[in-house]
Design a protein around this motif. Sequence first.
Motif: not given
Length: 188
Positions: A12, A14-15, A18
């Motif tokens: 989560t 990492k997302n 982005w």
Amino acid sequence: MIEMLSGASVGTFKNLVWIIAVVIGLLFLIGSRPSTLRKTAARVITALTAGTAAFAAANLAVVFYILAHLMDPRWSVGRDATIESPELSAGPFFQPITDTLNDILDGLTGNVNNVIALKNAFLTMPDFIVAAGWASVVLVGLAITNRILSSIIEKDQMKQIDQNTRDLADIRAQFGLAPFQDARVGAR
């Protein structure tokens, strides 16, 4: 906000990094339409630069979050498991001794589990540190590209201003008006 992050997994995070980068980049694209292809390219490069900077900053923010929550079990997912101390038991005569030994073993096990959690947190952080590092390398390239493109646009604008000034001076001369008195605006 911190309460929402307390349940977020590494994936989560990492997302989220982005998503933050894309949103910041898109915000830099909002506005009036650029008039030339070079200005459009400059706006896109600026948006990419902003998104890349946000990506690097968000990755570093995750690293600092992990450092602030080193003992969090989320960093252990798929890594080393914690250990549990055995419970020693004996008859009533040896109970005080076994209770003391159990306390020592519990303390030792707790310390070993803290070291395991610390190691797992330090194994999770490189993903974010490396991503921030690569973003910084890309950021340098984008900043150089942005500066070169800005310089080209500035030169084009100066040529256009000089051309407009000469045209205006010609029109003034055709009407018999005196040339510009201001040296900064004067015709050449």
